[in-house]
Design a protein around this motif. Structure first.
Motif, PDB file in Angstrom:
ATOM      1  N   THR A  74       0.843  -1.192   0.000  1.00  8.99           N
ATOM      2  CA  THR A  74       0.000   0.000   0.000  1.00  8.99           C
ATOM      3  C   THR A  74       0.878   1.242   0.000  1.00  8.99           C
ATOM      4  OG1 THR A  74      -1.470  -1.306   1.376  1.00  8.99           O
ATOM      5  CG2 THR A  74      -2.028   1.005   1.098  1.00  8.99           C
ATOM      6  N   LYS A  75       1.928   1.190   0.839  1.00  8.80           N
ATOM      7  CA  LYS A  75       2.797   2.349   0.967  1.00  8.80           C
ATOM      8  C   LYS A  75       3.464   2.701  -0.356  1.00  8.80           C
ATOM      9  CE  LYS A  75       6.197   4.176   4.180  1.00  8.80           C
ATOM     10  NZ  LYS A  75       7.321   3.863   5.052  1.00  8.80           N
ATOM     11  N   LEU A  76       3.897   1.705  -1.079  1.00 10.62           N
ATOM     12  CA  LEU A  76       4.587   1.961  -2.343  1.00 10.62           C
ATOM     13  C   LEU A  76       3.629   1.954  -3.535  1.00 10.62           C
ATOM     14  CD1 LEU A  76       7.929  -0.025  -1.969  1.00 10.62           C
ATOM     15  CD2 LEU A  76       7.545   2.419  -1.737  1.00 10.62           C
ATOM     16  N   ASP A  77       2.334   1.864  -3.245  1.00 13.49           N
ATOM     17  CA  ASP A  77       1.324   1.978  -4.296  1.00 13.49           C
ATOM     18  C   ASP A  77       1.440   0.880  -5.354  1.00 13.49           C
ATOM     19  OD1 ASP A  77      -0.877   3.179  -5.341  1.00 13.49           O
ATOM     20  OD2 ASP A  77       0.243   4.562  -6.626  1.00 13.49           O
ATOM     21  N   ILE A  78       1.664  -0.354  -4.889  1.00 15.02           N
ATOM     22  CA  ILE A  78       1.717  -1.465  -5.850  1.00 15.02           C
ATOM     23  C   ILE A  78       0.701  -2.544  -5.468  1.00 15.02           C
ATOM     24  CG2 ILE A  78       4.032  -1.253  -6.827  1.00 15.02           C
ATOM     25  CD1 ILE A  78       5.091  -2.985  -4.623  1.00 15.02           C
ATOM     26  N   ILE A  79      -0.222  -2.198  -4.560  1.00 11.51           N
ATOM     27  CA  ILE A  79      -1.174  -3.196  -4.054  1.00 11.51           C
ATOM     28  C   ILE A  79      -2.062  -3.744  -5.179  1.00 11.51           C
ATOM     29  CG2 ILE A  79      -2.973  -1.520  -3.372  1.00 11.51           C
ATOM     30  CD1 ILE A  79      -1.933  -4.513  -1.202  1.00 11.51           C
ATOM     31  N   ASP A  80      -2.317  -2.916  -6.207  1.00  9.86           N
ATOM     32  CA  ASP A  80      -3.168  -3.374  -7.317  1.00  9.86           C
ATOM     33  C   ASP A  80      -2.519  -4.494  -8.115  1.00  9.86           C
ATOM     34  OD1 ASP A  80      -4.897  -1.466  -6.576  1.00  9.86           O
ATOM     35  OD2 ASP A  80      -4.327  -0.015  -8.131  1.00  9.86           O
ATOM     36  N   TRP A  81      -1.204  -4.642  -7.932  1.00 16.74           N
ATOM     37  CA  TRP A  81      -0.481  -5.626  -8.725  1.00 16.74           C
ATOM     38  C   TRP A  81      -0.359  -6.970  -8.018  1.00 16.74           C
ATOM     39  CZ3 TRP A  81       1.140  -4.341 -13.615  1.00 16.74           C
ATOM     40  CH2 TRP A  81       0.987  -2.989 -13.947  1.00 16.74           C
ATOM     41  N   TRP A  82      -0.943  -7.066  -6.860  1.00 21.49           N
ATOM     42  CA  TRP A  82      -0.817  -8.266  -6.016  1.00 21.49           C
ATOM     43  C   TRP A  82      -1.087  -9.561  -6.784  1.00 21.49           C
ATOM     44  CZ3 TRP A  82       0.773  -8.940  -0.991  1.00 21.49           C
ATOM     45  CH2 TRP A  82       0.528 -10.185  -0.441  1.00 21.49           C
ATOM     46  N   GLY A  83      -2.166  -9.586  -7.554  1.00 26.88           N
ATOM     47  CA  GLY A  83      -2.563 -10.836  -8.214  1.00 26.88           C
ATOM     48  C   GLY A  83      -2.007 -10.999  -9.624  1.00 26.88           C
ATOM     49  N   LYS A  84      -1.187 -10.013 -10.060  1.00 25.11           N
ATOM     50  CA  LYS A  84      -0.657 -10.098 -11.426  1.00 25.11           C
ATOM     51  C   LYS A  84       0.588 -10.977 -11.460  1.00 25.11           C
ATOM     52  CE  LYS A  84      -3.124  -7.131 -13.936  1.00 25.11           C
ATOM     53  NZ  LYS A  84      -3.465  -5.845 -13.374  1.00 25.11           N
ATOM     54  N   LYS A  85       0.885 -11.494 -12.649  1.00 20.99           N
ATOM     55  CA  LYS A  85       2.125 -12.260 -12.775  1.00 20.99           C
ATOM     56  C   LYS A  85       3.302 -11.304 -12.933  1.00 20.99           C
ATOM     57  CE  LYS A  85       0.613 -16.623 -14.629  1.00 20.99           C
ATOM     58  NZ  LYS A  85       0.470 -17.449 -15.813  1.00 20.99           N
ATOM     59  N   VAL A  86       4.471 -11.725 -12.495  1.00 21.80           N
ATOM     60  CA  VAL A  86       5.648 -10.852 -12.540  1.00 21.80           C
ATOM     61  C   VAL A  86       5.962 -10.398 -13.957  1.00 21.80           C
ATOM     62  CG1 VAL A  86       8.124 -10.791 -12.142  1.00 21.80           C
ATOM     63  CG2 VAL A  86       6.624 -11.762 -10.429  1.00 21.80           C
ATOM     64  N   GLU A  87       5.759 -11.305 -14.932  1.00 12.46           N
ATOM     65  CA  GLU A  87       6.118 -10.935 -16.304  1.00 12.46           C
ATOM     66  C   GLU A  87       5.256  -9.797 -16.851  1.00 12.46           C
ATOM     67  OE1 GLU A  87       5.801 -14.474 -18.604  1.00 12.46           O
ATOM     68  OE2 GLU A  87       3.781 -14.926 -17.924  1.00 12.46           O
ATOM     69  N   GLU A  88       4.120  -9.504 -16.164  1.00 14.10           N
ATOM     70  CA  GLU A  88       3.271  -8.409 -16.627  1.00 14.10           C
ATOM     71  C   GLU A  88       3.745  -7.051 -16.094  1.00 14.10           C
ATOM     72  OE1 GLU A  88      -1.055  -9.211 -16.263  1.00 14.10           O
ATOM     73  OE2 GLU A  88      -0.404 -11.185 -15.609  1.00 14.10           O
ATOM     74  N   LEU A  89       4.657  -7.092 -15.118  1.00 15.48           N
ATOM     75  CA  LEU A  89       5.068  -5.841 -14.489  1.00 15.48           C
ATOM     76  C   LEU A  89       6.092  -5.097 -15.342  1.00 15.48           C
ATOM     77  CD1 LEU A  89       5.640  -6.839 -10.762  1.00 15.48           C
ATOM     78  CD2 LEU A  89       3.535  -6.202 -11.900  1.00 15.48           C
ATOM     79  N   SER A  90       6.092  -3.754 -15.193  1.00 19.14           N
ATOM     80  CA  SER A  90       7.168  -2.980 -15.790  1.00 19.14           C
ATOM     81  C   SER A  90       8.415  -3.172 -14.929  1.00 19.14           C
ATOM     82  CB  SER A  90       6.795  -1.513 -15.836  1.00 19.14           C
ATOM     83  OG  SER A  90       6.807  -0.990 -14.524  1.00 19.14           O
ATOM     84  N   LYS A  91       9.566  -2.757 -15.458  1.00 17.74           N
ATOM     85  CA  LYS A  91      10.812  -2.980 -14.730  1.00 17.74           C
ATOM     86  C   LYS A  91      10.784  -2.268 -13.370  1.00 17.74           C
ATOM     87  CE  LYS A  91      15.763  -2.926 -15.369  1.00 17.74           C
ATOM     88  NZ  LYS A  91      16.879  -2.183 -15.921  1.00 17.74           N
ATOM     89  N   GLY A  92      10.296  -1.030 -13.386  1.00 11.84           N
ATOM     90  CA  GLY A  92      10.241  -0.266 -12.141  1.00 11.84           C
ATOM     91  C   GLY A  92       9.337  -0.924 -11.113  1.00 11.84           C
ATOM     92  N   MET A  93       8.195  -1.434 -11.592  1.00 12.50           N
ATOM     93  CA  MET A  93       7.256  -2.113 -10.700  1.00 12.50           C
ATOM     94  C   MET A  93       7.906  -3.325 -10.058  1.00 12.50           C
ATOM     95  SD  MET A  93       4.199  -0.934 -10.461  1.00 12.50           S
ATOM     96  CE  MET A  93       3.095   0.212 -11.260  1.00 12.50           C
ATOM     97  N   ALA A  94       8.552  -4.145 -10.911  1.00 10.75           N
ATOM     98  CA  ALA A  94       9.205  -5.351 -10.407  1.00 10.75           C
ATOM     99  C   ALA A  94      10.270  -4.977  -9.381  1.00 10.75           C
ATOM    100  CB  ALA A  94       9.834  -6.132 -11.558  1.00 10.75           C
ATOM    101  N   GLN A  95      10.952  -3.835  -9.629  1.00  7.37           N
ATOM    102  CA  GLN A  95      11.987  -3.400  -8.685  1.00  7.37           C
ATOM    103  C   GLN A  95      11.392  -3.035  -7.349  1.00  7.37           C
ATOM    104  OE1 GLN A  95      15.767  -2.393  -9.482  1.00  7.37           O
ATOM    105  NE2 GLN A  95      15.118  -0.700 -10.718  1.00  7.37           N
TER     106      GLN A  95
END
Lengths: 302, 429
Positions: A117-138
């Motif tokens: 929540t703090k880093l604003d990535i909670i929406d990505w919880w159920g996504k697969k890693v390969e769908e993330l952008s590089k910054g998100m994955a970081q």
């Protein structure tokens, strides 16, 4: 007291010496920069601290006690080459890494929700890693590194791949972690962030320690009698027996001059002579940037 | 794919049966024409898929044009010359006649010609003699065990077992081993490995991967087997009609009981119909295989063989940067497995050959070859030595693989050779 110490660490791969009698001492709640050109041995040292590989000789201490295999739970490590299982879901994976570090599932879940929540990535919880952008994955990987609240955090190039906004966010998180009591070892080539964040540094080149100490001390030591002088208005001055003018320029009705004193002359004496020329707005020792020091030290060795 | 596999496997079992059923449902009417004689009249008997109609005073040439309209599948023309000329018979049809039909006709005609030739010798009571000499022969093999008790065995069953065990071993080791290698490469290239081995030791990660994949694979295997058996049973009871299976299964309990008492078993089988006797004989023989030993050895050789090869595969996976680079390392690993499989096949022909013996001792080939030898009977001391060698070697391989793995997994962008890997073996922790 030093939270972490490495004493006389030597490591050899075949005929290649990766670390030659390197010692570091990291004070508690300090941000400690580990600098050096590519292939200097930084990664080897970091791997030794993480007990990924062992030193040939030398000793390691955490909190004054010899480093034990069970100490991995007190260390958090963000490697330079980030890696996550591509096919796994973000949340599942973060949970798995947290449990590897000894957290219970419930506790890991609670902390993950907080950080996501703090880093604003909670929406990505159920996504697969390969769908993330590089910054998100970081960001995800940053969270998994700090989640078990380790006493010692090791970041290898933590800002590559982030946009300026996210760099600022992560920087603030690192400072926040230090506030909360963590000690941080920070390896980077980005000298600006070293000046901004690090308290102490060690510079390693070709397996050996070249430079060591607090950033401020090192910069003062390398200042080499240079001063920045600003006059109000358009002022020109000439060098004399006591100082040389390195450069001068006029901008926005201010004259900016850098001069170098030739001997250990008292700065007050110089100021007295300079005051005659015009209205001095500021007079500061010109600290060389870490960038300059880095380049000068390494070049001097070659 | 995971769900589809059992469906496909069930289809492989069921579909041929269905096809066969459909074929048999189609009755073929065949016109039989002889040239001005009735020498072979009624000789070729009707079967469940062919009806033979004997026509008189019909010319082949005439019927040729009209036989299809008249509802005939084909015309069987028999010349009286057949007694002396083997090929003086032919069948005309629009389609290629099935092999079963041809064999039936050939068999019937051959028997009739033989009978007629015998008749020419004018032997008394020929029909009775013929009936009396009609026999079927199946060799029964008896193996003498150490206590001197005769046991019915079957070379066929031993061979089938050897084949199945050897091949199963090969498949499991190879499929799972390759999967371990791919897993290691994936972890290395995605760089997850550095994060994980800052939490666990490299050897823990390697062994975890090896054991985990074995468990996943075995689970999948089990699910497949159960689902396939389930689907086949359901389809069999719903689609296929009840057939001889029930008779056989009824007679089975009785044979099961007599399985340990061979003498009574054989007397009983003598009273059964020949087919049933053969089946129960086979069943007895199957029961006589040393199942306990086979199962124990299979588990032992599977675990040690798998660990041995999987650790080599893991080491290879750690040493390369991508899957294409594995080629040069794969060959030396593949050769012993293929060799073992080939020797295992040879073992079925000659279980006592010295090649089979040595290959069942050498740890790289012994898991497959020994499993192929066991159904034929192997002295206990050989199994013990083979197992001891296996344990020692697998321990050494895992140890070496762990050393290579530990170094290789963190080594990028360097073309690795066997020499390089040998050097890694001697790096300290």
């Amino acid at each position: 007291m030093a939270l972490f110490e490495a004493k006389n660490v030597t490591k050899q791969y075949g005929n290649q010496l990766a670390l030659d009698n390197v010692s570091i001492s990291v004070p508690e709640q300090c941000i400690y920069g580990l600098l050096g050109p590519n292939g200097a041995g930084k990664t080897t040292l970091i791997r030794i601290i993480n007990q990924i590989t062992g030193p040939d000789t030398g000793e390691l201490f955490l909190n004054g006690k010899k480093l034990m295999p069970s100490d991995v739970q007190f260390i958090g490590y963000l490697p330079e080459e980030r890696g996550l299982y591509k096919k796994m879901k973000v949340g599942e994976q973060a949970l798995y890494f947290a449990q590897l570090k000894g957290l219970s599932k419930a506790e890991a879940m609670k902390r993950l929700k907080y950080w996501f929540t703090k880093l604003d990535i909670i929406d990505w919880w159920g996504k697969k890693v390969e769908e993330l952008s590089k910054g998100m994955a970081q960001k995800v990987q940053f969270v998994t590194t700090v989640l078990h609240e380790p006493k010692l955090l090791i970041f290898d190039e933590p800002f590559t791949g982030f946009d300026p906004l996210n760099t600022k966010i992560v920087k603030n998180e690192i400072l926040f972690l230090r506030e909360r009591g963590a000690t941080i070892i920070f390896s980077t080539h980005n000298m600006e962030s070293v000046e901004e964040l690090c308290d102490n540094i060690t510079l390693i080149d070709k397996a050996k320690t070249i430079l060591e100490g607090s950033v401020n001390e090192i910069r003062s030591k390398w200042a080499a009698n240079e001063y920045d002088l600003v006059f109000d208005g358009d002022v020109k001055i000439e060098g004399n027996g006591h100082y040389n003018i390195l450069k001068q320029q006029t901008e926005n009705n201010k004259s900016i001059i850098r001069l170098k004193t030739t001997s250990n002359i008292n700065t007050n004496d110089i100021l007295q002579t300079l005051m005659i020329s015009g209205n001095i707005i500021s007079f500061n020792p010109a600290l060389p940037s870490m960038n300059e020091i880095f380049i000068r030290v390494i070049e001097a060795r070659n | 794919m995971t769900i589809l596999a059992p469906v496909l496997m069930a289809a492989i079992i069921i579909v041929p049966t269905l096809i066969m059923m459909n074929q048999s449902g189609d009755l073929k009417k065949i016109a039989v024409i002889e040239d001005n004689s009735d020498l072979f009249k009624g000789v070729v008997k009707n079967t469940k898929d062919a009806e033979f109609v004997y026509l008189e005073n019909t010319k082949v040439e005439d019927l040729k044009k009209t036989f299809e309209k008249a509802g005939y599948y084909g015309i069987l023309y028999i010349s009286p010359e057949l007694v002396n000329t083997p090929n003086a018979v032919y069948i005309i049809s629009k389609k290629q006649p099935p092999i079963g039909l041809l064999q039936h006709i050939e068999g019937s005609l051959k028997k009739e010609i033989e009978r007629q030739k015998l008749l020419a010798y004018k032997i008394d009571n020929l029909d009775d003699i013929m009936k009396n000499i009609e026999t079927n022969v199946t060799i029964q093999t008896k193996k003498l065990d150490e206590s001197g008790v005769e046991k019915g065995t079957s070379t066929g069953i031993a061979m089938a077992l050897a084949y199945i065990l050897g091949f199963l071993m090969y498949m499991l080791v190879f499929i799972f081993g390759a999967q371990v290698m791919r897993g290691v490469i994936e972890e290395k290239t995605s760089r997850v490995v550095e994060v994980i081995i800052s939490s666990v030791k490299p050897i823990q990660l390697m062994m975890g991967k090896i054991i985990g994949i074995a468990l996943v694979g075995l689970t999948q295997f089990m699910i497949w087997i159960f689902l396939t058996v389930g689907i086949v049973t359901v389809l069999k009871t719903t689609i296929l009609p009840k057939s001889g299976i029930t008779e056989i299964s009824q007679s089975m309990p009785q044979n099961l009981m007599s399985g340990n008492q061979q003498v009574t078993g054989t007397t009983q089988t003598a009273q059964m119909s020949p087919q049933l006797a053969e089946f129960s004989q086979m069943f007895d023989n199957a029961m006589n295989q040393p199942w306990g030993l086979i199962i124990i050895c299979f588990i032992f050789y599977f675990i040690t063989g798998y660990l041995l090869y999987a650790s080599v595969f893991a080491a290879i996976g750690s040493a390369v940067d991508n899957e294409t680079e594995t080629q040069q390392f794969m060959l030396p690993v593949t050769i012993p497995i293929i060799l073992a499989l080939m020797v295992a096949m040879g073992t079925m022909q000659n279980p006592e050959s010295s090649l089979s013996f040595w290959c069942s001792m050498i740890p790289l080939t012994s898991p497959i070859v020994m499993m192929a030898r066991i159904p034929f009977g192997v002295p206990g001391w050989q199994i013990v030595i083979s197992m001891l060698l296996m344990v020692v070697t697998f321990g050494a391989f895992v140890w070496m693989a762990a050393k290579v793995y530990r170094t290789g997994i963190l080594m990028y962008g360097k073309k690795t050779s066997w020499k390089e890997m040998w050097k890694w073996l001697r790096y300290s922790g």
